[in-house]
Scaffold this active site. Structure first.
Site, PDB file in Angstrom:
ATOM      1  N   ARG A   1       3.831  -0.889   2.732  1.00 52.39           N
ATOM      2  CA  ARG A   1       4.926  -0.869   3.699  1.00 52.39           C
ATOM      3  C   ARG A   1       4.360  -0.892   5.110  1.00 52.39           C
ATOM      4  O   ARG A   1       3.399  -0.165   5.407  1.00 52.39           O
ATOM      5  CB  ARG A   1       5.788   0.395   3.531  1.00 52.39           C
ATOM      6  CG  ARG A   1       6.737   0.374   2.352  1.00 52.39           C
ATOM      7  CD  ARG A   1       7.846  -0.669   2.523  1.00 52.39           C
ATOM      8  NE  ARG A   1       8.751  -0.714   1.368  1.00 52.39           N
ATOM      9  CZ  ARG A   1       8.613  -1.532   0.320  1.00 52.39           C
ATOM     10  NH1 ARG A   1       7.605  -2.376   0.251  1.00 52.39           N
ATOM     11  NH2 ARG A   1       9.499  -1.521  -0.661  1.00 52.39           N
TER      12      ARG A   1
ATOM     13  N   HIS B   1       5.809 -10.734   2.909  1.00 57.76           N
ATOM     14  CA  HIS B   1       6.235  -9.709   1.944  1.00 57.76           C
ATOM     15  C   HIS B   1       6.509 -10.316   0.560  1.00 57.76           C
ATOM     16  O   HIS B   1       7.653 -10.349   0.080  1.00 57.76           O
ATOM     17  CB  HIS B   1       7.469  -8.958   2.474  1.00 57.76           C
ATOM     18  CG  HIS B   1       7.674  -7.655   1.756  1.00 57.76           C
ATOM     19  ND1 HIS B   1       8.198  -6.536   2.367  1.00 57.76           N
ATOM     20  CD2 HIS B   1       7.423  -7.279   0.481  1.00 57.76           C
ATOM     21  CE1 HIS B   1       8.263  -5.539   1.497  1.00 57.76           C
ATOM     22  NE2 HIS B   1       7.787  -5.975   0.337  1.00 57.76           N
TER      23      HIS B   1
HETATM   24  P1  NDP Z   1       3.957   4.778  -6.800  1.00 57.78           P
HETATM   25  O1  NDP Z   1       5.154   5.433  -6.239  1.00 57.78           O
HETATM   26  O2  NDP Z   1       3.858   4.553  -8.267  1.00 57.78           O
HETATM   27  O3  NDP Z   1       2.652   5.587  -6.368  1.00 57.78           O
HETATM   28  C1  NDP Z   1       2.431   6.036  -5.080  1.00 57.78           C
HETATM   29  C2  NDP Z   1       0.987   6.479  -4.947  1.00 57.78           C
HETATM   30  O4  NDP Z   1       0.763   6.922  -3.597  1.00 57.78           O
HETATM   31  C3  NDP Z   1       0.645   7.627  -5.864  1.00 57.78           C
HETATM   32  O5  NDP Z   1      -0.669   7.500  -6.318  1.00 57.78           O
HETATM   33  C4  NDP Z   1       0.766   8.835  -4.929  1.00 57.78           C
HETATM   34  O6  NDP Z   1      -0.050   9.922  -5.298  1.00 57.78           O
HETATM   35  C5  NDP Z   1       0.261   8.247  -3.633  1.00 57.78           C
HETATM   36  N1  NDP Z   1       0.790   8.992  -2.482  1.00 57.78           N
HETATM   37  C6  NDP Z   1       2.078   9.157  -2.107  1.00 57.78           C
HETATM   38  N2  NDP Z   1       2.161   9.924  -1.011  1.00 57.78           N
HETATM   39  C7  NDP Z   1       0.890  10.243  -0.681  1.00 57.78           C
HETATM   40  C8  NDP Z   1       0.308  11.020   0.353  1.00 57.78           C
HETATM   41  N3  NDP Z   1       1.066  11.615   1.283  1.00 57.78           N
HETATM   42  N4  NDP Z   1      -1.026  11.166   0.364  1.00 57.78           N
HETATM   43  C9  NDP Z   1      -1.796  10.575  -0.576  1.00 57.78           C
HETATM   44  N5  NDP Z   1      -1.317   9.826  -1.581  1.00 57.78           N
HETATM   45  C10 NDP Z   1       0.014   9.657  -1.625  1.00 57.78           C
HETATM   46  O7  NDP Z   1       3.795   3.396  -6.005  1.00 57.78           O
HETATM   47  P2  NDP Z   1       3.324   1.953  -6.533  1.00 57.78           P
HETATM   48  O8  NDP Z   1       1.866   1.971  -6.751  1.00 57.78           O
HETATM   49  O9  NDP Z   1       4.175   1.496  -7.649  1.00 57.78           O
HETATM   50  O10 NDP Z   1       3.699   1.062  -5.263  1.00 57.78           O
HETATM   51  C11 NDP Z   1       3.202   1.359  -3.970  1.00 57.78           C
HETATM   52  C12 NDP Z   1       4.054   0.704  -2.922  1.00 57.78           C
HETATM   53  O11 NDP Z   1       3.884  -0.715  -2.924  1.00 57.78           O
HETATM   54  C13 NDP Z   1       5.571   0.852  -3.113  1.00 57.78           C
HETATM   55  O12 NDP Z   1       6.007   2.127  -2.687  1.00 57.78           O
HETATM   56  C14 NDP Z   1       6.101  -0.258  -2.210  1.00 57.78           C
HETATM   57  O13 NDP Z   1       6.310   0.252  -0.910  1.00 57.78           O
HETATM   58  C15 NDP Z   1       4.963  -1.268  -2.169  1.00 57.78           C
HETATM   59  N6  NDP Z   1       5.326  -2.563  -2.751  1.00 57.78           N
HETATM   60  C16 NDP Z   1       5.063  -3.695  -2.022  1.00 57.78           C
HETATM   61  C17 NDP Z   1       5.336  -4.933  -2.533  1.00 57.78           C
HETATM   62  C18 NDP Z   1       4.975  -6.170  -1.805  1.00 57.78           C
HETATM   63  O14 NDP Z   1       5.340  -7.261  -2.248  1.00 57.78           O
HETATM   64  N7  NDP Z   1       4.251  -6.095  -0.707  1.00 57.78           N
HETATM   65  C19 NDP Z   1       5.965  -5.089  -3.862  1.00 57.78           C
HETATM   66  C20 NDP Z   1       6.177  -3.841  -4.556  1.00 57.78           C
HETATM   67  C21 NDP Z   1       5.863  -2.622  -3.994  1.00 57.78           C
HETATM   68  P3  NDP Z   1       0.142  10.671  -6.725  1.00 57.78           P
HETATM   69  O15 NDP Z   1      -0.358   9.677  -7.743  1.00 57.78           O
HETATM   70  O16 NDP Z   1      -0.722  11.834  -6.604  1.00 57.78           O
HETATM   71  O17 NDP Z   1       1.614  10.939  -6.842  1.00 57.78           O
END
Ligand code: NDP
Length: 310
Positions: A225, A273
């Site tokens: 994002r 995107h």
């Molecule tokens: P998930 O929600 O499955 O995982 C999020 C990860 O980020 C987890 O490992 C989580 O840690 C970690 N995290 C969240 N908050 C923090 C923090 N404050 N500090 C450290 N680590 C943190 O997300 P996805 O992997 O499925 O997707 C990631 C993002 O990709 C989506 O949220 C979306 O915004 C983006 N996206 C972009 C697309 C594009 O085309 N560019 C398409 C699809 C998605 P923990 O494992 O410990 O919970």
């Protein structure tokens, strides 16, 4: 009464989703939002960024399925009912993301922006290639998509580091957790990949001090994002040459404005995107399973934690 699933998405065409879901949910009426005549029959919503006030039209909703992985916009709405939300966790979607991430990592690791610029100057400009085992890559966010991104990068032989809130085990990935570790990790990496969801904790997490913590000459890749990054700080780090380049698929404002300085910066690749998208055939079974779980009143997988924001 036949229960209805309402579909809304601007970028995703309705027909492939209806075709993929109908055989799995033959007892449901699957309709576009504009074709709904009995809103009280709508029990399920499969949506991507519906217009404001959308959910208030459907008083009997039991489940919202977010037609994508990022739920930041959905969770900010004031019309979101207090019912479970699930997001797509489709393996094919993760593979599409991982392939984009690999392309971007290899692009920087193999100095491709340098050769693209040299070509414009008609210059045969040799840089001796570094082996993957000498290139450190940090992946921030190791979720459904980020986890596969990190393991695929590791599989190519890059020294791969990961950052998340909780410890986990991903093959070949050295994982650290917690805010205190972030800047130490950034200092190790030649290439940093953001796979962090947008939450109150990650908003502008990558700011001027984060870019300063990175190695001089590091490259930055943002596939999650735009708002995770303080964009003016990124632009300053790129302009000064402190960062060697960036691959950016997401931006604070989308579409990226024609006057954004990012367009003019050399060594910055901009894509609109599309690193990964929701795929009807592969995602339909998990959507059907979520709907079946609600109908059977059994626990849901993949539900979104509103308290965490992802
Ligand atoms: P998930 O929600 O499955 O995982 C999020 C990860 O980020 C987890 O490992 C989580 O840690 C970690 N995290 C969240 N908050 C923090 C923090 N404050 N500090 C450290 N680590 C943190 O997300 P996805 O992997 O499925 O997707 C990631 C993002 O990709 C989506 O949220 C979306 O915004 C983006 N996206 C972009 C697309 C594009 O085309 N560019 C398409 C699809 C998605 P923990 O494992 O410990 O919970």
């Amino acid at each position: 009464m036949t229960a209805t699933l309402v579909f809304y998405s601007k970028p995703d065409p309705f027909e492939p989703w209806a075709d993929a879901l109908k055989p799995l949910l033959p007892d449901l009426d699957i309709k576009r939002a504009e074709d709904i005549v009995q809103p009280e029959h709508v029990r399920f919503a499969l949506v991507w960024n519906p217009p404001s006030g959308f959910f208030t039209d459907f008083p009997s909703l039991q489940l919202v399925v977010n037609l994508g992985a990022g739920v930041d916009k959905l969770l900010k709405r004031d019309d979101l009912p207090d019912i479970p939300i699930v997001r797509l966790q489709d393996r094919e979607m993760a593979r599409m993301m991982a392939s984009y991430a690999l392309f971007a990592v290899i692009r920087h690791a193999r100095d491709i922006p340098h050769f693209e610029n040299a070509k414009i100057r008609r210059e045969w400009s040799y840089i001796h290639p570094r082996p993957a085992s000498e290139v450190h890559v940090a992946v921030l966010g190791l979720g459904q998509l980020g986890g596969l991104v990190a393991t695929e990068i590791a599989r190519q032989g890059y020294v791969t580091h990961g950052w998340a809130t909780r410890p986990k085990d991903l093959p070949g990935v050295n994982i650290v957790t917690g805010q205190n570790e972030l800047h130490k990790l950034l200092a190790k990496a030649d290439i940093v990949v953001s796979m962090l969801p947008l939450t109150p904790d990650t908003y502008h997490l990558l700011d001027a001090s984060a870019f300063k913590s990175m190695k001089q000459g590091a490259a930055f890749i943002n596939l999650s994002r735009g708002e995770v990054v303080d964009e003016p700080a990124l632009i300053a780090a790129l302009r000064s040459g402190y960062l060697s380049g960036a691959t950016l698929d997401v931006f604070e404002q989308e579409p990226l404005a024609p006057q954004s300085p990012l367009w003019e910066l050399p060594n910055v690749l901009i894509t609109p995107h599309l690193a990964s998208v929701a795929l009807p055939r592969s995602a339909a079974p998990e959507i059907a399973a979520a709907i079946r779980a609600v109908q059977a009143e059994t626990p849901l997988n993949n539900y979104v934690r509103r308290d965490l924001g992802y």
